[in-house]
Design an enzyme around this catalytic site. Structure first.
Site, PDB file in Angstrom:
ATOM      1  N   GLU A 121     -34.208 -48.061 -30.329  1.00 48.23           N
ATOM      2  CA  GLU A 121     -34.410 -47.492 -31.669  1.00 48.23           C
ATOM      3  C   GLU A 121     -35.152 -46.165 -31.565  1.00 48.23           C
ATOM      4  O   GLU A 121     -35.758 -45.872 -30.530  1.00 48.23           O
ATOM      5  CB  GLU A 121     -35.215 -48.483 -32.531  1.00 48.23           C
ATOM      6  CG  GLU A 121     -36.595 -48.775 -31.956  1.00 48.23           C
ATOM      7  CD  GLU A 121     -37.245 -50.009 -32.569  1.00 48.23           C
ATOM      8  OE1 GLU A 121     -36.661 -51.095 -32.463  1.00 48.23           O
ATOM      9  OE2 GLU A 121     -38.327 -49.852 -33.151  1.00 48.23           O
ATOM     10  N   LYS A 123     -37.971 -43.356 -31.793  1.00 44.43           N
ATOM     11  CA  LYS A 123     -39.438 -43.317 -31.807  1.00 44.43           C
ATOM     12  C   LYS A 123     -39.832 -42.262 -32.828  1.00 44.43           C
ATOM     13  O   LYS A 123     -39.642 -41.064 -32.618  1.00 44.43           O
ATOM     14  CB  LYS A 123     -39.982 -42.958 -30.425  1.00 44.43           C
ATOM     15  CG  LYS A 123     -41.491 -42.986 -30.372  1.00 44.43           C
ATOM     16  CD  LYS A 123     -42.008 -42.816 -28.956  1.00 44.43           C
ATOM     17  CE  LYS A 123     -43.496 -43.072 -28.866  1.00 44.43           C
ATOM     18  NZ  LYS A 123     -44.310 -42.220 -29.723  1.00 44.43           N
ATOM     19  N   ASP A 125     -41.961 -39.848 -35.054  1.00 47.97           N
ATOM     20  CA  ASP A 125     -43.182 -39.085 -34.810  1.00 47.97           C
ATOM     21  C   ASP A 125     -44.011 -39.044 -36.085  1.00 47.97           C
ATOM     22  O   ASP A 125     -43.990 -38.081 -36.841  1.00 47.97           O
ATOM     23  CB  ASP A 125     -42.809 -37.676 -34.350  1.00 47.97           C
ATOM     24  CG  ASP A 125     -43.960 -36.998 -33.635  1.00 47.97           C
ATOM     25  OD1 ASP A 125     -44.979 -37.678 -33.374  1.00 47.97           O
ATOM     26  OD2 ASP A 125     -43.846 -35.802 -33.333  1.00 47.97           O
ATOM     27  N   TYR A 233     -41.385 -51.724 -37.900  1.00 50.73           N
ATOM     28  CA  TYR A 233     -40.762 -52.050 -36.615  1.00 50.73           C
ATOM     29  C   TYR A 233     -41.450 -53.163 -35.832  1.00 50.73           C
ATOM     30  O   TYR A 233     -41.098 -53.413 -34.683  1.00 50.73           O
ATOM     31  CB  TYR A 233     -40.638 -50.814 -35.737  1.00 50.73           C
ATOM     32  CG  TYR A 233     -41.919 -49.994 -35.607  1.00 50.73           C
ATOM     33  CD1 TYR A 233     -43.078 -50.546 -35.072  1.00 50.73           C
ATOM     34  CD2 TYR A 233     -41.943 -48.662 -36.027  1.00 50.73           C
ATOM     35  CE1 TYR A 233     -44.234 -49.801 -34.959  1.00 50.73           C
ATOM     36  CE2 TYR A 233     -43.097 -47.911 -35.917  1.00 50.73           C
ATOM     37  CZ  TYR A 233     -44.243 -48.485 -35.379  1.00 50.73           C
ATOM     38  OH  TYR A 233     -45.380 -47.754 -35.271  1.00 50.73           O
ATOM     39  N   LYS A 327     -39.473 -40.672 -23.749  1.00 46.98           N
ATOM     40  CA  LYS A 327     -39.820 -39.420 -24.430  1.00 46.98           C
ATOM     41  C   LYS A 327     -38.795 -38.337 -24.118  1.00 46.98           C
ATOM     42  O   LYS A 327     -38.474 -38.091 -22.965  1.00 46.98           O
ATOM     43  CB  LYS A 327     -41.207 -38.937 -23.950  1.00 46.98           C
ATOM     44  CG  LYS A 327     -42.370 -39.821 -24.402  1.00 46.98           C
ATOM     45  CD  LYS A 327     -42.671 -39.582 -25.864  1.00 46.98           C
ATOM     46  CE  LYS A 327     -44.109 -39.666 -26.257  1.00 46.98           C
ATOM     47  NZ  LYS A 327     -45.084 -38.788 -25.838  1.00 46.98           N
ATOM     48  N   CYS A 421     -40.898   5.558 -34.301  1.00 48.04           N
ATOM     49  CA  CYS A 421     -39.890   4.864 -33.503  1.00 48.04           C
ATOM     50  C   CYS A 421     -40.206   4.999 -32.010  1.00 48.04           C
ATOM     51  O   CYS A 421     -40.356   6.119 -31.515  1.00 48.04           O
ATOM     52  CB  CYS A 421     -38.507   5.445 -33.794  1.00 48.04           C
ATOM     53  SG  CYS A 421     -37.227   4.732 -32.738  1.00 48.04           S
ATOM     54  N   CYS A 424     -37.163   7.209 -30.392  1.00 51.46           N
ATOM     55  CA  CYS A 424     -36.899   8.628 -30.668  1.00 51.46           C
ATOM     56  C   CYS A 424     -38.075   9.339 -31.344  1.00 51.46           C
ATOM     57  O   CYS A 424     -38.007  10.545 -31.580  1.00 51.46           O
ATOM     58  CB  CYS A 424     -35.636   8.778 -31.524  1.00 51.46           C
ATOM     59  SG  CYS A 424     -35.850   8.162 -33.193  1.00 51.46           S
ATOM     60  N   CYS A 440     -36.000   2.836 -38.447  1.00 48.29           N
ATOM     61  CA  CYS A 440     -35.966   4.197 -37.931  1.00 48.29           C
ATOM     62  C   CYS A 440     -34.809   4.874 -38.645  1.00 48.29           C
ATOM     63  O   CYS A 440     -33.659   4.456 -38.506  1.00 48.29           O
ATOM     64  CB  CYS A 440     -35.729   4.180 -36.426  1.00 48.29           C
ATOM     65  SG  CYS A 440     -35.280   5.808 -35.806  1.00 48.29           S
ATOM     66  N   CYS A 446     -30.903   8.416 -32.607  1.00 51.52           N
ATOM     67  CA  CYS A 446     -31.901   7.543 -31.963  1.00 51.52           C
ATOM     68  C   CYS A 446     -31.201   6.781 -30.824  1.00 51.52           C
ATOM     69  O   CYS A 446     -30.284   5.990 -31.069  1.00 51.52           O
ATOM     70  CB  CYS A 446     -32.474   6.571 -32.984  1.00 51.52           C
ATOM     71  SG  CYS A 446     -33.525   5.314 -32.243  1.00 51.52           S
TER      72      CYS A 446
END
Ligand code: IVH
Length: 712
Positions: A121, A123, A125, A233, A327, A421, A424, A440, A446
């Site tokens: 089943e 796990k 968290d 559970y 895990k 920038c 450039c 820019c 550029c």
């Protein structure tokens, strides 16, 4: 492999290392279970605990009865909640970090028990809770605490929707402790955090912390605003009194049936499996689906099904031998944010990104993560030098969640957005007031923007030119082979040879296959094979359909969807260029923003020059409408989801659009059909929810062929 790379136990005094580990594990447990935020990731914690266990296995003389390997959870200071002793202890679980470790657990228990029916089943968290029902009535809800004594959070627990206050059914015991996990559904977590952000408050780190914080609210009315949920559970103490014991109580899976009959929510994903093969399949499948669940899961729990076998196997002081937690690889890790730099994209957008000490997360090594814009950097509150939480959930791109503020040393420094920038030197600006992004404005010259635009032309979603990536684009711009994208399709061998990247420095060495084919090695100064390939690919790209050419122009807001719509409606670049803003906006799927963007793009001379030079070089600028294709989907909106066998993502859309339909990407009540392929996700569910008809691939083909009538 060099000697230093080999992992061998460090030459330290085991007693000293033991003391050190005990101290660290205790400190981090206190932070995890307490109100302080954890300073290390779950994975780092697991590694510490694992080292402590291994050390104790080799040196049993170091084990003390109160060593963290022997006790559950953490001792808590005074919290304002009454302490309650559990009637039966609440245990923890031992961990397995690989399928091999699961297998060795199975062998261990299999040998002793001769029974391998295992309940598998998710796990969850969240945080564990023990609920006491006396004569079927909920009397108490208690947190796990140190496993022996927890905190009385009854008033808060009562606010959990879906948690029965009275047990249903014929077999209600005189007293029972029901154990389960309290969690906050992922969606509710996201909504809560969005709200907190809107109110200018700090968001929560993750659903688990939020659930823990919510359950420990002093005011149950606050808890009631958090849509907590529960999955049961396990059972603790159980006294039937005068009631006939439930006949299914002899197995773990039977317990889930009993819990369900009492009205307790149980996992819909629990399965009884036999043997390592099916169990491994389950674990692999569960990991694939970990982000499709309503709650976060960090692995699976495996439990021996037969309760008499459970009893034979028994428990250690902290965990049952008959169960194990598998895990998943961690999706959240900690690393150091070494620097924040900015990237100038093809539209001139300047995006800050984090440079981190490389770290493995969810199976891949991550060094960079976008920080989106300067406001995001501020909102996340990260400083250069910070320990940061890095999260990579499934296929989602890695994200810096935020700093671990408790780990700061004072040496961290604030970052600020550059004003000019980096490529450039032009002053950065918002495109329009209120924009979150800085750009820019020098799109014509550029270098960073030009390189990105050229590389984008080569990408799969545009003209799909193999070899033409970031590196090739940079080599050609930096060597002066290309001034911008206008000359891309005029390139010949003598041009690309001017880029260092494309000429050989030494005589080429051939593969065996090439030698066998009678090829002669290329010599220094010759074009590389990649360069020849690039020229061939550019030639092929000239025949790509009009919509792809449009995409390649990097006109703002004009992505594949808008390009397809424009190409279908106007059929040639000249017609698109000649169309008025109103005419453009009238196209289904275009609208005023895109129309304006197209008009103003064509108003710029050097943009027009790109189109003209491409056209002169033979790039396709008009589509012939395929009159053979009947417009069977006129007026219909179709969404395709999941993978189909006879269509790619692109060709599905193409099939819909060429038949006059609209290929949408999200399902709404305006959707006419949803085509559902393999491994379809939430869109299929959404269709069902909204009552939109779904089609399999064969039905979809019938629809293409003959329109809706063909489905009747
Ligand atoms: S059974 C005697 N089943 O994981 C066994 N625990 O790391 C008791 N957890 O303390 C636990 N999902 O908070 C079990 N399906 C599940 C679970 C689960 C999450 C938690 C539980 C436990 C922790 C151990």
């Amino acid at each position: 492999m060099s000697e230093t790379n080999e992992s061998r136990p460090a030459q330290v005094d085991p007693r000293a290392r033991h003391q050190d580990l005990v101290q660290q594990v205790e400190e981090h447990r206190a932070r995890y279970y307490g109100d302080d935020a954890p300073t290390i990731s779950d994975a780092e914690y697991d590694a510490l605990e694992r080292e402590l266990k291994d050390l104790e296995a080799g040196h049993p003389e170091l084990i003390e009865p109160d060593s963290p390997t022997q006790v559950v959870g953490a001792a808590r200071g005074d919290t304002g909640f009454a302490s309650v002793r559990h009637r039966e202890r609440m245990m923890s679980l031992d961990n397995a970090f690989s399928l091999a470790e699961v297998e060795s657990w199975l062998t261990r228990i299999g040998k002793e028990a001769g029974d391998r029916r295992i309940v598998c089943e998710p796990k969850i968290d969240g945080l564990s809770i023990s609920l006491t029902y006396v004569d079927g009535e909920l009397t108490q809800g208690v947190t796990r605490g140190d496993g022996t004594t927890g905190e009385d959070v009854t008033a808060n627990v009562r606010t959990i929707a879906g948690l029965p206050h009275s047990l249903a059914g014929d077999h209600v015991p005189a007293l029972v402790e029901v154990r389960g996990e309290v969690y906050l559904p992922v969606e509710a977590f996201q909504q809560l955090n969005d709200r907190l952000r809107d109110e200018g408050k700090d968001p929560y780190a993750n659903p688990r912390n939020t659930a823990a914080g919510s359950l420990r609210q002093k005011d149950p009315q606050v808890t009631a605003t958090r849509p907590l949920a529960l999955t049961a559970y396990a059972l603790g103490a159980l006294e039937w009194g005068g009631t006939e014991p439930h006949p299914s109580i002899g197995s773990q899976s039977g317990i889930y049936d009993v819990l369900a009959q009492w009205g307790m929510p149980v996992s819909e994903f629990a399965r009884v499996l036999d043997g390592i093969g099916p169990i491994e399949d389950y674990l692999v499948d569960l990991e694939k689906r970990r982000h499709d669940m309503v709650h976060e899961i960090d692995g699976a729990v495996l439990k021996v099904d037969d309760r008499s076998v459970q009893a034979e196997l028994g428990s250690t002081s902290r965990a049952p031998r008959w169960a194990i937690a598998y895990k998943f690889p961690p999706e959240e890790v900690h690393t150091t944010l070494e620097d924040i730099r900015v990237d100038v994209g093809r539209t001139g957008r300047v995006t800050p990104y984090g440079v981190m000490t490389p770290v493995t997360v969810a199976g891949s090594t991550v060094t960079y993560a976008t920080l989106h814009n300067q406001h995001e950097v501020k909102r996340k509150g990260v400083l250069i030098g910070d320990t940061v939480v890095l999260r990579k959930a499934g296929d989602v791109i890695p994200e810096i969640v935020g700093p671990v503020a408790a780990a700061r040393t004072g040496k961290e420094r604030e970052w600020s957005m550059p004003t000019h920038c980096p490529s450039c030197g032009t002053a950065l600006a918002e495109q329009k007031e209120g924009d979150k992004d800085l750009r820019c404005p020098n799109s014509q010259s550029c270098p960073a923007q030009i390189i990105d635009r050229i590389a984008f032309i080569g990408s799969r979603g545009a003209l799909d030119v193999e070899v033409l990536g970031e590196k090739a684009a940079a080599a050609m711009v930096e060597s002066g082979v290309l001034v911008n994208e206008a000359g891309l399709f005029d390139l010949g061998a003598q041009d690309v040879a001017l880029a260092d990247l494309f000429t050989l420095k030494a005589t080429e060495s051939l593969t065996k296959a090439q030698r066998d084919a009678g090829e002669t090695p290329r010599q220094p100064g010759d074009l590389t094979r990649n360069a020849s390939k690039l020229l061939e690919e550019l030639e092929k790209a000239k025949k790509q359909p009009l919509w792809r050419v449009l995409v390649s122009l990097s006109i703002r807001h004009v992505g594949p969807t808008a390009s397809r719509a424009l190409a279908t409606a106007f059929e040639s670049m000249d017609a698109i260029r000649a169309a008025s803003e109103e005419e453009l906006a009238a196209v289904e799927g275009v609208g005023p923003v895109i129309a304006e963007s197209v008009r103003s793009w064509f108003a710029v001379d050097w943009h027009v020059e790109i189109v003209e030079r491409w056209a002169a070089a033979g790039v396709r600028m008009a589509d012939e409408r395929d009159e053979a294709v009947e417009r069977t989907l006129e007026g219909l909106t179709v969404v395709a989801t999941g993978s189909l066998e006879r269509f790619t993502r692109d060709s599905v859309k193409e099939a819909i659009i060429t038949r006059g339909g609209k290929a949408a990407s999200s399902v709404s009540k305006n959707t006419d059909y949803v085509v559902v392929g393999a491994n379809a996700g939430s869109k299929a569910a959404k269709a069902e929810q909204l009552g939109v008809p779904t089609l399999d691939e064969a039905q979809f083909e019938r629809l293409l062929e003959g329109g809706p009538q063909a489905l009747a």
